[in-house]
Design a protein around this motif. Structure first.
Motif: not given
Lengths: 532, 505
Positions: B401-402, B405-431
């Motif tokens: 996930l980090n 962010i560092e690659a500029g592909k997502i920002n912090d706010k999006i990263a937090r959403q990605v994490l929540e989706h991950h916790v909900d079982g939607e796959g890896t952050p990249a997916e």
């Protein structure tokens, strides 16, 4: 020879096994013959607490079916498959009650089989039933059973020994060719001696204790009961061996004991006569038979030496501290909370302590209570060192005496019991006299060494037993020595002792139970020069 | 038996410490996490239907025999070594005999005068980092008893309408750790009590020999307290507060007992040697069973078990497998990570030391690891009523996930959403980023069009910016972010607007 039910039951187990294997008889016939015999004589003898006819015949039919079908399954049957057996009611069995001879466990059904029972079932020996014993194996006469005494088939007015009087009497009275016993201080050997049968106490740890209701854990041992040394050896081979469920179980494989029993050559065998186990307190007739056994063995080439075991004088005292101490602990579980008897106290509050107390007061007999009290006292703070601790030291000294004796001798010999079977009731009110009866057998339990009792003739018409002892793990030696003496005495008498048993005469007050058929009782005549 | 003798009022803690020196002693029982029980093959499991994890051996049925669980012995040796104890080359079990319906055999198989481990110590770290050495008398193996539930007003066996017994716990392997008397803790005695139990729990967790959950009774503490006048050397009579089952309660119980003892002693009374029950609601103790040296358990060596021999090779093999001691590890990590004391304490309290260490090992900086675990992951866990460590987020996921962010592909706010989706079982952050098309829009063409559109719709704003009012630029960036569903890089948008308007930023 023609095989009638009466002659069938007088065969040895080895002979029965041979006839089964040869297809001359079926296991159902053999099992039925024994069930009929039980029906005929057990109202008098009271050897059985439970007869397991249905299951026994089922097992027998299964063996017959396998044999009839032939093939590898028939060939891989155990040599004793189809030969019936009786089980001392101290050993737990699924599907049959296990009482330990106590009201405490009346009606209790074990949810698991003892390891020895698993082996017997796997080998397909029909289990005829459960045999009588002194309550929790505490006694030397089977008079302490909560379900009435067993009578000695040689004289139904006398005791069959104890605690395994039921197993020994069943085998002596041809109600079973084989039986299992347990020996904590002589409970296999002494009944063997006074009923003219053979009984072995194996090396401690060589037969699994898993499923033998514990009296004294460091002394208890399951062993075979039979009419011949060979039969005892065959049964010992079946029940022996390592068991991961018993931490005290030895890792060794079981030797072929029957081969040692068949080796009758005693030339050069060093037999040690224990100085302390003869003389005062031994009946003259017992000593006479013992001397004859020594003479017979010497004539056959054995070297008879005397060994000194001074600590044996303290064996009974040591035993009657260690055994009750362990028993007081092992029997603590019988409290009415989980299984077995539960007795509610009369009047007063219904507290757990009072229910436990009432249950134990009503469920245990006097001898059991006597030993629990003795053991509880011996283990109490402040007394432990003086009693239990000292007794353990004596135990070590006895082991050292054995070690020294076995430097000088290959096996040791003594009378199995100082006396022949005594009349029922004679020692019931004199616990000390009863305890002293075990003086010859107790040292082996304290040291964990193997011992066997083999018939040594009659004194005033009653059997005398000769005991052989060997070093731990050398059970083969007692089979060798006992097998040889048995052969020598049988040859001299032209008959095995057990064949000389008189016809069963019901004792006064031991008449047949009207509810069971007595008509089927066959004449009980000796078969002189018979079965061998 | 418990006559209504009114005890004197407890003194205040400060008053108590003015006159008396507390002496502590602890017996901590640790339930092991072996698969099977101490002496039988029945499962060692918590929370199942009563009386299902039992067999004939742990029910003590007639004829049964015990067999020692080798894994439990191994755990005991490891714990002994971690507590700097001597390991006995030869030891035995004994029967501790007393009648009680939670003991199927009416004895507990325990170790009496031959414990497997003895003479050790543990260095306990107090809140301010001070180290207090607690001497260990012994650690021995034994079996747990069953669990009794008493129906009726009393809640005790006396006076119960009926009692129920669950033998699932019967025979669960226990190690009992007994300290030597602890003197010199003074006013820090309650704090030391908590820290000691905490240190023991840390050790057994690090050794992975217990679930170490105090609320489940995996770790249970009996706290012994006595007082002696300041300057005295002879210990006073002790009380033993049984089964204090949280670290906070251990601290409170010791605190209360010091005050209670002081109250009794100051009033000229004497302490009764007895067990005490901890009352969580009132934070006091109440009188239990009088305990005297006359208690006679009729111990004798368990004849059904052979002695345990521990070879030197076995000890050395196990010693080599020991993890770094928890206290040393904490010191090392705090220094390497450069957290403040407060930050580090929070991490420990949240139980996230392992997670953060794992994340750092996978390549994240200690600061990033802490930010995620103590921040968003803790928040998500909290919302789900779970432990952060139990949320299922792997250190690798945070590193991934980090990286996004560092690659500029997502920002912090999006990263937090990605994490929540991950916790909900939607796959890896990249997916998740790919599937939900969350990647930051950095394509100049698309952004340029969105900027053109925003300028066309807001001519007044354009004029203001052109006129030098750069603060107004937000009114153009907002619509662009809206148009790109937040995936645009706000800095980039600003730069494009300025370029298009020919204004220096």
């Amino acid at each position: 020879m023609t095989t009638t039910p009466q002659s069938l039951i007088r065969l040895t187990a080895a002979q029965m096994a041979a006839k089964l294997a040869a297809g001359e008889i079926t296991s159902v016939e053999l099992t039925q013959a024994h069930l009929d015999r039980i029906a005929a004589v057990d109202d008098t003898i009271n050897a059985f607490l439970h007869v397991n006819a249905g299951q026994a015949l089922e097992t027998a039919a299964g063996v017959d079916k396998l044999r009839a079908a032939g093939g590898t399954e028939a060939e891989s049957l155990h040599p004793l498959a189809g030969v019936p057996i009786a089980i001392k009611d101290l050993i737990v069995t699924k599907g049959q009650p296990t009482t330990a001879g106590s009201k405490m466990l009346q009606g209790w059904m074990s949810p698991y089989d003892a390891t020895v029972i698993e082996k017997i079932r796997a080998a397909r020996l029909p289990i005829l039933g459960k045999t009588n014993l002194d309550e929790f194996a505490m006694g030397s006469s089977t008079e302490h059973s909560a379900f009435g005494p067993t009578r000695n088939p040689w004289d139904t007015g006398r005791i069959p020994g104890g605690s395994g009087g039921g197993s020994a009497a069943a085998v002596a009275a041809f109600e079973a060719p084989l039986a299992l016993g347990t020996d904590t201080g002589g409970s296999i050997r002494q009944p063997g001696a006074v009923t003219g049968t053979v009984g072995t106490k194996p090396t401690y740890g060589s037969v699994s204790r898993y499923g033998a209701i514990a009296m004294a854990s460091s002394l208890d041992q399951i062993g075979p009961v039979a009419r011949t040394v060979e039969d005892a050896a065959l049964l010992h081979e079946l029940i022996g061996g390592h068991d991961p469920r018993d931490s005290t179980s030895l890792p060794e494989q079981v030797p072929a004991f029957a081969e040692f029993a068949a080796n009758h050559d005693v030339a050069g065998l060093r037999i040690g006569v224990i100085k302390q186990l003869q003389g005062e307190g031994y009946q003259a007739g017992v000593l006479a038979r013992f001397q004859e056994a020594l003479d017979t063995l010497r004539e056959a080439g054995a070297e008879i030496v005397e060994v000194d075991c001074p600590s044996f004088d303290y064996a009974v005292g040591s035993y009657y501290l260690i055994m009750p101490s362990e028993a007081s602990s092992n029997l603590a579980r019988y409290d009415g909370v989980r299984y077995g008897a539960r007795v509610l106290p009369e009047g007063g509050p219904l507290t757990i302590e009072r229910v436990m107390g009432a249950t134990r007061a009503a469920g245990f007999g006097d001898e059991v209570k006597r030993r629990i009290i003795l053991g509880t006292y011996a283990l109490s703070a402040g007394y432990y060192d003086a009693y239990y601790g000292s007794a353990q030291k004596v135990r070590t000294l006895i082991q050292r005496d054995f070690d020294a004796a076995f430097e000088a001798a290959d096996v040791l010999i003594s009378p199995t019991s100082p006396t022949v079977a005594f009349p029922l009731g004679e020692k019931l009110d004199d616990p000390m006299a009863m305890y002293l009866n075990d003086v010859t057998t107790i040292p082996a339990n304290l040291a964990g060494v193997p011992g066997i009792s083999v018939p040594g003739g009659l004194s005033e018409g009653l059997p005398v037993g000769i005991q052989f002892l060997a070093p731990a793990r050398q059970d083969a030696r007692v089979y060798h020595a006992a097998g040889a003496l048995e052969k020598l005495l049988n040859d001299a008498a032209e008959s095995p002792l057990w064949a000389q048993i008189p016809a069963l005469v019901p004792a006064a007050g031991a008449g047949p139970d009207a509810s069971r058929p007595a008509a089927a009782a066959p004449a009980f005549t000796p078969e002189v020069g018979g079965a061998k | 038996m418990t006559a209504t003798v009114t005890e004197p009022q407890p003194l205040t803690f400060d008053q108590a410490l003015e006159s008396y020196e507390p002496v502590l002693g602890f017996e901590v029982h640790v339930e092991l996490n072996t698969v099977t029980k101490m002496f039988s093959s029945a499962p060692n499991a918590f929370g199942d239907e009563p009386n299902t994890n039992v067999n004939e051996v742990c029910l003590g049925l007639p004829g049964t025999l015990p067999v020692v669980n080798g894994k439990a012995v191994e755990s005991a040796i490891k714990l002994g070594l971690a507590l700097n104890c001597q390991i006995a080359p030869y030891c035995r079990f004994a029967r501790k005999q007393y009648f009680y319906p939670d003991l199927p055999k009416n004895w507990q198989t325990s170790q009496y005068d031959e414990p497997i481990a003895f003479d050790g110590f543990i260095d306990v770290e107090l809140d301010d980092g001070e180290i207090f050495r607690v001497e260990i008398e012994r650690a021995h193996m034994e079996e747990d008893a069953g669990k009794l539930t008493h129906a009726g007003a009393s809640g005790r066996i006396q006076g119960a309408d009926y009692s129920l017994v669950d033998y699932n716990r019967t025979g669960v392997p226990l190690i009992e750790i007994v300290t030597k008397p602890i003197t010199g803790a003074g006013e820090r005695a309650p704090e030391l009590a908590r820290a000691y139990v905490s240190a023991i729990r840390d050790v057994v967790k690090a050794l992975d020999i217990s679930e170490a959950k105090m609320e489940r009774g995996n770790v249970r503490c009996d706290a012994n307290v006595s007082l002696m006048p300041k300057g005295a050397s002879e210990f006073g009579t002790r009380s033993e507060t049984k089964n204090v089952n949280s670290m906070r309660a251990v601290e409170h119980a010791v605190h209360y007992e010091i005050r209670r003892h002081a109250g009794v002693l100051a009033a000229g009374g004497s302490i009764v040697q007895e067990t005490r029950h901890w009352q969580e609601t009132t934070r006091t103790t109440s009188s239990g069973r009088p305990k005297s040296e006359a208690d006679d358990y009729r111990y004798f060596p368990e004849p059904d078990l052979v002695p345990i021999t521990v070879t030197e090779e076995w000890v050395e093999t196990l010693r080599a497998e020991l993890p770094e001691p928890p206290a040393e590890r904490r010191r090392r990590l705090r220094e390497t990570w450069g957290y403040s004391d407060a930050e580090f304490r929070d991490v420990i309290a949240a139980g996230l030391l392992d997670a953060i260490e794992g994340t750092v090992k996978q390549g994240a900086s200690p600061a990033v690891a802490r930010k995620w675990w103590m921040g968003e992951i803790s928040r998500l866990a909290n919302a789900r009523d779970l432990d952060p460590a139990g949320l299922g987020v792997q250190p690798a996921t945070i590193v991934e996930l980090n990286g996004l962010i560092e690659a500029g592909k997502i920002n912090d706010k999006i990263a937090r959403q990605v994490l929540e989706h991950h916790v909900d079982g939607e796959g890896t952050p990249a997916e998740i980023v790919a599937a939900r098309r969350l990647e930051v829009v950095s394509d100049d063409g698309a952004l340029s069009a969105a900027v053109e559109k925003a300028m066309a719709e807001n001519p007044d704003v354009v004029e203001k910016v052109k006129g030098g009012k750069l603060k107004a630029i937000g009114a153009l960036i907002g619509p662009v972010m809206k148009e790109t569903r937040g995936q645009a890089d706000a800095g980039k948008v600003r730069q494009i607007v300025l370029e298009k308007l020919g204004v220096e930023g």
